[in-house]
Design a protein around this motif. Structure first.
Motif, PDB file in Angstrom:
ATOM      1  N   VAL A  54       3.253  -1.937  -9.311  1.00  0.00           N
ATOM      2  CA  VAL A  54       1.909  -1.431  -9.007  1.00  0.00           C
ATOM      3  C   VAL A  54       1.311  -0.873 -10.299  1.00  0.00           C
ATOM      4  O   VAL A  54       1.971  -0.084 -10.985  1.00  0.00           O
ATOM      5  N   PRO A  55       0.078  -1.249 -10.650  1.00  0.00           N
ATOM      6  CA  PRO A  55      -0.509  -0.736 -11.894  1.00  0.00           C
ATOM      7  C   PRO A  55      -0.641   0.784 -11.848  1.00  0.00           C
ATOM      8  O   PRO A  55      -0.930   1.373 -10.800  1.00  0.00           O
ATOM      9  N   PRO A  56      -0.423   1.452 -12.989  1.00  0.00           N
ATOM     10  CA  PRO A  56      -0.670   2.894 -13.031  1.00  0.00           C
ATOM     11  C   PRO A  56      -2.116   3.215 -12.650  1.00  0.00           C
ATOM     12  O   PRO A  56      -3.015   2.383 -12.805  1.00  0.00           O
ATOM     13  N   ILE A  57      -2.316   4.429 -12.157  1.00  0.00           N
ATOM     14  CA  ILE A  57      -3.664   4.857 -11.789  1.00  0.00           C
ATOM     15  C   ILE A  57      -4.589   4.784 -13.004  1.00  0.00           C
ATOM     16  O   ILE A  57      -5.739   4.354 -12.899  1.00  0.00           O
ATOM     17  N   LEU A  58      -4.083   5.173 -14.178  1.00  0.00           N
ATOM     18  CA  LEU A  58      -4.901   5.117 -15.386  1.00  0.00           C
ATOM     19  C   LEU A  58      -5.311   3.680 -15.700  1.00  0.00           C
ATOM     20  O   LEU A  58      -6.451   3.430 -16.120  1.00  0.00           O
ATOM     21  N   ALA A  59      -4.430   2.711 -15.490  1.00  0.00           N
ATOM     22  CA  ALA A  59      -4.781   1.308 -15.722  1.00  0.00           C
ATOM     23  C   ALA A  59      -5.881   0.856 -14.769  1.00  0.00           C
ATOM     24  O   ALA A  59      -6.826   0.154 -15.168  1.00  0.00           O
ATOM     25  N   LEU A  60      -5.772   1.254 -13.509  1.00  0.00           N
ATOM     26  CA  LEU A  60      -6.809   0.890 -12.525  1.00  0.00           C
ATOM     27  C   LEU A  60      -8.149   1.517 -12.898  1.00  0.00           C
ATOM     28  O   LEU A  60      -9.207   0.890 -12.744  1.00  0.00           O
ATOM     29  N   GLU A  61      -8.108   2.736 -13.407  1.00  0.00           N
ATOM     30  CA  GLU A  61      -9.366   3.384 -13.780  1.00  0.00           C
ATOM     31  C   GLU A  61      -9.990   2.728 -15.004  1.00  0.00           C
ATOM     32  O   GLU A  61     -11.223   2.578 -15.074  1.00  0.00           O
ATOM     33  N   ILE A  62      -9.170   2.314 -15.963  1.00  0.00           N
ATOM     34  CA  ILE A  62      -9.704   1.640 -17.145  1.00  0.00           C
ATOM     35  C   ILE A  62     -10.354   0.307 -16.753  1.00  0.00           C
ATOM     36  O   ILE A  62     -11.358  -0.109 -17.351  1.00  0.00           O
TER      37      ILE A  62
ATOM     38  N   ALA B 156      -4.428   3.038  -1.968  1.00  0.00           N
ATOM     39  CA  ALA B 156      -4.486   4.500  -1.972  1.00  0.00           C
ATOM     40  C   ALA B 156      -4.798   5.030  -3.367  1.00  0.00           C
ATOM     41  O   ALA B 156      -5.447   6.073  -3.519  1.00  0.00           O
ATOM     42  N   ARG B 157      -4.361   4.328  -4.391  1.00  0.00           N
ATOM     43  CA  ARG B 157      -4.691   4.740  -5.766  1.00  0.00           C
ATOM     44  C   ARG B 157      -6.193   4.598  -6.016  1.00  0.00           C
ATOM     45  O   ARG B 157      -6.810   5.465  -6.645  1.00  0.00           O
ATOM     46  N   HIS B 158      -6.756   3.514  -5.528  1.00  0.00           N
ATOM     47  CA  HIS B 158      -8.207   3.349  -5.660  1.00  0.00           C
ATOM     48  C   HIS B 158      -8.948   4.432  -4.862  1.00  0.00           C
ATOM     49  O   HIS B 158      -9.956   4.972  -5.331  1.00  0.00           O
ATOM     50  N   ALA B 159      -8.443   4.749  -3.674  1.00  0.00           N
ATOM     51  CA  ALA B 159      -9.080   5.796  -2.863  1.00  0.00           C
ATOM     52  C   ALA B 159      -9.022   7.145  -3.575  1.00  0.00           C
ATOM     53  O   ALA B 159      -9.983   7.930  -3.526  1.00  0.00           O
TER      54      ALA B 159
ATOM     55  N   GLU C 284      -1.317  12.047 -13.603  1.00  0.00           N
ATOM     56  CA  GLU C 284      -0.388  11.031 -13.112  1.00  0.00           C
ATOM     57  C   GLU C 284       0.964  11.219 -13.797  1.00  0.00           C
ATOM     58  O   GLU C 284       1.112  10.954 -14.984  1.00  0.00           O
ATOM     59  N   ASP C 285       1.940  11.688 -13.050  1.00  0.00           N
ATOM     60  CA  ASP C 285       3.291  11.922 -13.562  1.00  0.00           C
ATOM     61  C   ASP C 285       4.081  10.623 -13.416  1.00  0.00           C
ATOM     62  O   ASP C 285       4.395  10.201 -12.304  1.00  0.00           O
ATOM     63  N   ALA C 286       4.403   9.996 -14.545  1.00  0.00           N
ATOM     64  CA  ALA C 286       5.028   8.673 -14.524  1.00  0.00           C
ATOM     65  C   ALA C 286       6.466   8.705 -15.020  1.00  0.00           C
ATOM     66  O   ALA C 286       6.941   7.753 -15.637  1.00  0.00           O
TER      67      ALA C 286
ATOM     68  N   ARG D 105     -10.752   9.718 -16.329  1.00  0.00           N
ATOM     69  CA  ARG D 105     -10.433  11.087 -15.917  1.00  0.00           C
ATOM     70  C   ARG D 105      -8.937  11.251 -15.674  1.00  0.00           C
ATOM     71  O   ARG D 105      -8.459  12.357 -15.463  1.00  0.00           O
ATOM     72  N   THR D 106      -8.185  10.158 -15.686  1.00  0.00           N
ATOM     73  CA  THR D 106      -6.751  10.213 -15.417  1.00  0.00           C
ATOM     74  C   THR D 106      -5.976  10.547 -16.692  1.00  0.00           C
ATOM     75  O   THR D 106      -6.239   9.995 -17.757  1.00  0.00           O
ATOM     76  N   ILE D 107      -5.011  11.455 -16.547  1.00  0.00           N
ATOM     77  CA  ILE D 107      -4.131  11.879 -17.642  1.00  0.00           C
ATOM     78  C   ILE D 107      -2.716  11.450 -17.273  1.00  0.00           C
ATOM     79  O   ILE D 107      -2.189  11.848 -16.237  1.00  0.00           O
TER      80      ILE D 107
END
Length: 401
Positions: free
Chosen positions: A219-227, A188-191, A205-207, A237-239
């Protein structure tokens, strides 16, 4: 003086936080409270901070601690945070980090930076009440973000355009969310990244709870998946919004934003205009304690909170009547209850306080449109085993009535 004549239109969207109001109940000794999603003060590393503040106020360090400082934040703390981000799969340096007065200030700055009146913001249903409070001042409209549903970007864009609006960003807590305790799966993070790219929007992304995983697979943070996709944080684009409030102590008011330098440089301008910089004394003390004991202290928190989560889940299994459902979080501080259709969490709270003396947060407040009122949030972070057993028994008794 008629103050309504001089107030900005945004002031009409500012409302008292139901959670902040409920926290006042903690002063009533006969209330069993599952309302405040706050850390247990008995677990604060008070002695470590007493020593750290003494160190910060000694010798030449005192001049730094008490003087004006740079808006970006105390450099040694930013360096330490950058190292932690790298451990999460987010390689960056201090220039990618802005220290904020808690992650709540970070949300306010991001709303100020990106939202113009009428812009569309995508939020989960339910979502963190504090985020809605921060964003509301900038007069957005909200649409539902469901990372599991694979909503068509074209449909989202068309719906916003029909309202004369532009989609700006998607906001979510990906790990052990406040209020549901749920975690967004990798797929779902990739989606969500695919959808954000198609829409041309940012992701916030509120962590705040990411360090508090008790069990399950990280689960890797969304920012990690984007990098992993883009090769660099500068192309992301993830903050990412982090905080020491749930791990070390909330009273320090030390949080951070990790993002591309282009974003950080713009946020620094907001910081300069708002409060110049966060408390340098708090930042120095936080850096000292974090370097000395962060991992060991978080391990202690997880051992305590996981036991309370297990106790509450067992009590719910034992006491809840048929028709009540709840989440089973792998970390964090919250369990989310869904009541039978037709019940109202706010009405239930009033009855609970009157007859059973148990507090919780009604679920409607966490929905941008006030819907899904047959829900409520329970927090186990500050409750003893005896309070959990007794409080859930009382709540079950009320629901059966």
């Amino acid at each position: 003086m008629q103050w309504t004549d001089v107030l900005a239109t945004r002031s009409t969207r500012m409302k008292a936080s139901e959670i902040r109001e409920l926290l006042k109940l903690l002063d009533q000794p006969d209330i069993i409270s599952f309302a405040g999603g706050i850390p247990d003060p008995a677990l604060f590393p008070a002695d470590a901070f007493a020593a750290a503040f003494a160190t910060a106020m000694s010798g030449s360090t005192a001049a730094t601690a008490l003087q004006y400082s740079v808006s970006e934040g105390y450099r040694p703390l930013r360096d330490w945070i950058a190292g932690c981000m790298a451990d999460l799969g987010i390689p960056c340096d201090a220039e990618n980090i802005l220290i904020t007065s808690g992650s709540q200030q970070g949300l306010d700055y991001l709303g100020k930076l990106m939202i113009s009146p009428g812009d569309t913001v995508m939020v989960t249903w339910p979502t963190y009440l504090g985020a809605l409070g921060a964003f509301n001042a900038y007069e957005p409209r909200y649409v539902r973000l469901d990372p599991m549903a694979n909503t068509s970007p074209e449909a989202v864009k068309a719906e916003a355009a029909a309202a004369g609006s532009t989609v700006k960003f998607a906001y979510l807590t990906a790990d052990f969310s406040n209020p549901t305790g749920e975690t967004i799966p990798v797929a779902a993070r990739h989606a969500l990244l695919d959808q954000a790219e198609a829409l041309g929007i940012a992701i916030v992304e509120d962590a705040a709870y990411q360090s508090l995983r008790f069990d399950g697979t990280p689960v890797p943070p969304i920012l990690a998946l984007e990098i992993e996709r883009t090769g660099s944080i500068e192309a992301a684009r993830t903050i990412y919004c982090g905080s020491f409030s749930k791990t070390l102590a909330p009273g320090l008011r030390v949080g951070w934003i990790c993002a591309a330098k282009e974003v950080i440089s713009r946020l620094v301008l907001l910081k300069q205009a708002a409060d110049l910089h966060s408390s340098t004394l708090s930042q120095i003390a936080t850096e000292i304690v974090a370097r000395e004991m962060f991992d060991d202290h978080v391990a202690k928190l997880k051992a305590t909170y996981s036991g309370r989560r297990d106790r509450m889940l067992a009590a719910l299994e034992r006491e809840m009547p048929a028709g009540v459902r709840w989440t089973r979080p792998e970390g964090g501080m919250f369990i989310w209850l869904t009541l039978p259709e037709g019940m109202d969490g706010a009405d239930l709270l009033a009855k609970s306080l009157a007859s059973e003396r148990v507090a919780f947060v009604p679920g409607g407040a966490f929905h941008a449109d006030g819907s899904n009122r047959n829900t409520l949030r329970l927090s186990y972070s500050c409750a003893s085993d005896a309070q959990i057993d007794e409080g859930i028994a009382r709540l079950g008794r009320l629901l059966r009535r």
